[in-house]
Design a protein around this motif. Structure first.
Motif, mmCIF file in Angstrom:
data_model
loop_
_atom_site.group_PDB
_atom_site.id
_atom_site.type_symbol
_atom_site.label_atom_id
_atom_site.label_comp_id
_atom_site.label_asym_id
_atom_site.label_seq_id
_atom_site.Cartn_x
_atom_site.Cartn_y
_atom_site.Cartn_z
ATOM 1 N N LYS A 127 0.817 -1.218 0.000
ATOM 2 C CA LYS A 127 0.000 0.000 0.000
ATOM 3 C C LYS A 127 0.853 1.271 0.000
ATOM 4 O O LYS A 127 0.322 2.369 -0.143
ATOM 5 N N GLN A 128 2.168 1.115 0.113
ATOM 6 C CA GLN A 128 3.046 2.272 -0.012
ATOM 7 C C GLN A 128 2.993 2.810 -1.433
ATOM 8 O O GLN A 128 2.745 2.071 -2.386
ATOM 9 N N ARG A 129 3.269 4.088 -1.582
ATOM 10 C CA ARG A 129 3.166 4.729 -2.897
ATOM 11 C C ARG A 129 4.147 4.119 -3.897
ATOM 12 O O ARG A 129 3.812 3.866 -5.048
ATOM 13 N N GLU A 130 5.377 3.888 -3.462
ATOM 14 C CA GLU A 130 6.394 3.347 -4.360
ATOM 15 C C GLU A 130 6.180 1.846 -4.556
ATOM 16 O O GLU A 130 5.729 1.144 -3.648
ATOM 17 N N PHE A 131 6.503 1.366 -5.754
ATOM 18 C CA PHE A 131 6.373 -0.061 -6.030
ATOM 19 C C PHE A 131 7.512 -0.827 -5.351
ATOM 20 O O PHE A 131 8.688 -0.536 -5.583
ATOM 21 N N ALA A 132 7.143 -1.803 -4.532
ATOM 22 C CA ALA A 132 8.109 -2.496 -3.683
ATOM 23 C C ALA A 132 9.233 -3.145 -4.479
ATOM 24 O O ALA A 132 10.395 -3.127 -4.066
ATOM 25 N N TYR A 133 8.894 -3.738 -5.632
ATOM 26 C CA TYR A 133 9.891 -4.426 -6.459
ATOM 27 C C TYR A 133 10.043 -3.766 -7.826
ATOM 28 O O TYR A 133 10.513 -4.386 -8.778
ATOM 29 N N GLY A 134 9.640 -2.500 -7.896
ATOM 30 C CA GLY A 134 9.763 -1.756 -9.139
ATOM 31 C C GLY A 134 8.647 -2.083 -10.116
ATOM 32 O O GLY A 134 7.748 -2.877 -9.830
ATOM 33 N N VAL A 135 8.713 -1.464 -11.277
ATOM 34 C CA VAL A 135 7.709 -1.696 -12.323
ATOM 35 C C VAL A 135 8.299 -2.427 -13.528
ATOM 36 O O VAL A 135 7.563 -2.822 -14.427
ATOM 37 N N GLU B 287 20.490 -23.673 -9.697
ATOM 38 C CA GLU B 287 20.623 -22.599 -8.708
ATOM 39 C C GLU B 287 21.911 -21.851 -9.019
ATOM 40 O O GLU B 287 22.951 -22.474 -9.250
ATOM 41 N N GLN B 288 21.818 -20.527 -9.030
ATOM 42 C CA GLN B 288 22.980 -19.737 -9.401
ATOM 43 C C GLN B 288 22.993 -18.399 -8.678
ATOM 44 O O GLN B 288 21.966 -17.919 -8.189
ATOM 45 N N GLU B 289 24.164 -17.826 -8.618
ATOM 46 C CA GLU B 289 24.333 -16.492 -8.045
ATOM 47 C C GLU B 289 23.950 -15.441 -9.081
ATOM 48 O O GLU B 289 24.362 -15.518 -10.234
ATOM 49 N N VAL B 290 23.133 -14.480 -8.660
ATOM 50 C CA VAL B 290 22.735 -13.389 -9.549
ATOM 51 C C VAL B 290 22.774 -12.082 -8.766
ATOM 52 O O VAL B 290 22.696 -12.072 -7.531
ATOM 53 N N GLU B 291 22.886 -10.990 -9.494
ATOM 54 C CA GLU B 291 22.778 -9.670 -8.874
ATOM 55 C C GLU B 291 21.416 -9.087 -9.220
ATOM 56 O O GLU B 291 21.070 -8.949 -10.391
ATOM 57 N N LEU B 292 20.655 -8.766 -8.189
ATOM 58 C CA LEU B 292 19.291 -8.266 -8.356
ATOM 59 C C LEU B 292 19.237 -6.755 -8.156
ATOM 60 O O LEU B 292 19.926 -6.205 -7.299
ATOM 61 N N SER B 293 18.393 -6.118 -8.944
ATOM 62 C CA SER B 293 18.104 -4.695 -8.779
ATOM 63 C C SER B 293 16.630 -4.502 -9.114
ATOM 64 O O SER B 293 16.267 -4.109 -10.219
ATOM 65 N N GLU B 294 15.773 -4.824 -8.132
ATOM 66 C CA GLU B 294 14.333 -4.820 -8.332
ATOM 67 C C GLU B 294 13.681 -3.988 -7.223
ATOM 68 O O GLU B 294 13.433 -4.481 -6.119
ATOM 69 N N GLY B 295 13.427 -2.726 -7.518
ATOM 70 C CA GLY B 295 12.717 -1.875 -6.582
ATOM 71 C C GLY B 295 13.444 -1.673 -5.270
ATOM 72 O O GLY B 295 14.670 -1.533 -5.218
ATOM 73 N N TYR C 45 13.311 -3.819 -2.489
ATOM 74 C CA TYR C 45 13.531 -4.976 -1.623
ATOM 75 C C TYR C 45 14.359 -6.106 -2.216
ATOM 76 O O TYR C 45 14.596 -7.100 -1.535
ATOM 77 N N HIS C 46 14.785 -6.003 -3.470
ATOM 78 C CA HIS C 46 15.662 -7.008 -4.077
ATOM 79 C C HIS C 46 16.886 -6.290 -4.643
ATOM 80 O O HIS C 46 16.939 -5.983 -5.826
ATOM 81 N N ASN C 47 17.870 -6.047 -3.801
ATOM 82 C CA ASN C 47 19.044 -5.313 -4.247
ATOM 83 C C ASN C 47 20.325 -5.957 -3.734
ATOM 84 O O ASN C 47 20.542 -6.029 -2.523
ATOM 85 N N GLY C 48 21.131 -6.440 -4.671
ATOM 86 C CA GLY C 48 22.392 -7.054 -4.319
ATOM 87 C C GLY C 48 22.511 -8.462 -4.854
ATOM 88 O O GLY C 48 21.664 -8.943 -5.618
ATOM 89 N N VAL C 49 23.569 -9.138 -4.448
ATOM 90 C CA VAL C 49 23.868 -10.480 -4.930
ATOM 91 C C VAL C 49 23.154 -11.509 -4.055
ATOM 92 O O VAL C 49 23.180 -11.423 -2.823
ATOM 93 N N GLY C 50 22.502 -12.470 -4.699
ATOM 94 C CA GLY C 50 21.834 -13.551 -3.989
ATOM 95 C C GLY C 50 21.929 -14.842 -4.775
ATOM 96 O O GLY C 50 22.522 -14.887 -5.863
ATOM 97 N N SER C 51 21.340 -15.884 -4.218
ATOM 98 C CA SER C 51 21.318 -17.181 -4.895
ATOM 99 C C SER C 51 19.873 -17.521 -5.240
ATOM 100 O O SER C 51 19.000 -17.546 -4.361
ATOM 101 N N VAL C 52 19.604 -17.776 -6.529
ATOM 102 C CA VAL C 52 18.242 -18.055 -6.975
ATOM 103 C C VAL C 52 18.185 -19.405 -7.689
ATOM 104 O O VAL C 52 19.150 -19.838 -8.310
ATOM 105 N N THR C 53 17.041 -20.042 -7.564
ATOM 106 C CA THR C 53 16.755 -21.254 -8.313
ATOM 107 C C THR C 53 15.880 -20.887 -9.499
ATOM 108 O O THR C 53 14.862 -20.204 -9.340
#
Length: 213
Positions: A14-22, A182-190, A192-200
Motif C-alpha cells: 500500500k506504499q506509494r512506491e512499487f516495492a519491487y519496481g515496475v 541454482e545460481q548467483e545473480v545480482e538483483l536490482s528490483e525496486g 527490496y531485491h538489491n544485491g547479490v543472492g542465490s536463486v533457483t
C-alpha cells in the motif's frame, strides 16, 4: 500466522512506491521472448510488474495474490500501460481458475508457505495445458548467507521457505527441462531485491496431463 503474513504484504504494497519496481523480472523477460503469446497465469503476482509486461507482449494475462493492495497497484499499473489483467485475490485453490486452460505459468519469487506448496503446485499443474510452459525464479537453498551479509537483497529468512533443485523436480516431475539450476545473480528490483543472492531457476514444458507425486 496467516493473518500476519497477509498484513505484512498489504502494508508493503500500500506504499506509494512499487516495492519491487515496475520493470519485469529479467529471467521471466528473457524466457517470454522465446514463446508465442497465449494465456498465462502469474502466481503471487504482487503489484503486477510481470503481469503488465506479459500483457504488453500480447499475452492474455491472469494473476493471483493474497494481497488486495497488490491488486490495487497492479490495476493502476495496467491502466497506465493500457492493458487488461484478470487479477484475483485470495487463497489460490478457491479462485476458480480452469483446468488445462493456460499456455504458460510464471512464478516469480512465489514463496508460498511450505505447508501449502505441494497442493498449490499440483493445482497449478492442473491449470496448465499439455505442452505448456512453467517459468520459475525464487531464492534458492544457498541464499541465506547472502541475506545475512546484505539484508537488502531480500528473501525469506528461513531455510524451509527457500527452493532447491530437488523441490522443482518433485513439484513438476513430468516436464521436459529447458533449464533448472541454482545460481548467483545480482538483483536490482525496486526497494527490496538489491544485491547479490542465490536463486533457483526453472523452465519446463509439461509432457502429460496430471501431476504425479
Amino acid at each position: 500466522m496467516q493473518d500476519q503474513w497477509l498484513n505484512m504484504w498489504n502494508e508493503r504494497y500500500k506504499q506509494r512506491e512499487f516495492a519491487y519496481g515496475v520493470a519485469p523480472n529479467e529471467y521471466l523477460k528473457e524466457q517470454l521472448q522465446n514463446l508465442t503469446p497465449g494465456k498465462i497465469l502469474l502466481g503471487a503476482e504482487g503489484e503486477g510488474r510481470n503481469a503488465v509486461y506479459a500483457a504488453k507482449l500480447g499475452w492474455e494475462v491472469s494473476a493471483f495474490d493474497i494481497s488486495k493492495e497488490g491488486k490495487n497497484k497492479t490495476l493502476e499499473l495496467a491502466q497506465e500501460n493500457q492493458v487488461d489483467i484478470d487479477y484475483r485475490v485470495g487463497s489460490f485453490p478457491e479462485l476458480g481458475f480452469k483446468a488445462s486452460h493456460f499456455d504458460a505459468i510464471a512464478l516469480v519469487y512465489a514463496h508460498f508457505p511450505p505447508s501449502l506448496r505441494a497442493s498449490y503446485f499440483e493445482l497449478l499443474d492442473r491449470c496448465l495445458k499439455n505442452k505448456g510452459h512453467v517459468i520459475f525464479e525464487a531464492f534458492g537453498k544457498n541464499h541465506l548467507p547472502y541475506r545475512e551479509k546484505n539484508n537488502k537483497v531480500g528473501g525469506p529468512p528461513d531455510f524451509d521457505s527457500l527452493y532447491s533443485i530437488e523441490d522443482l523436480k518433485q513439484f513438476f516431475p513430468d516436464y521436459q527441462l529447458i533449464e533448472l539450476k541454482e545460481q548467483e545473480v545480482e538483483l536490482s528490483e525496486g526497494l527490496y531485491h538489491n544485491g547479490v543472492g542465490s536463486v533457483t531457476r526453472f523452465h519446463g514444458v509439461k509432457q502429460q496431463e496430471g501431476n504425479k507425486h
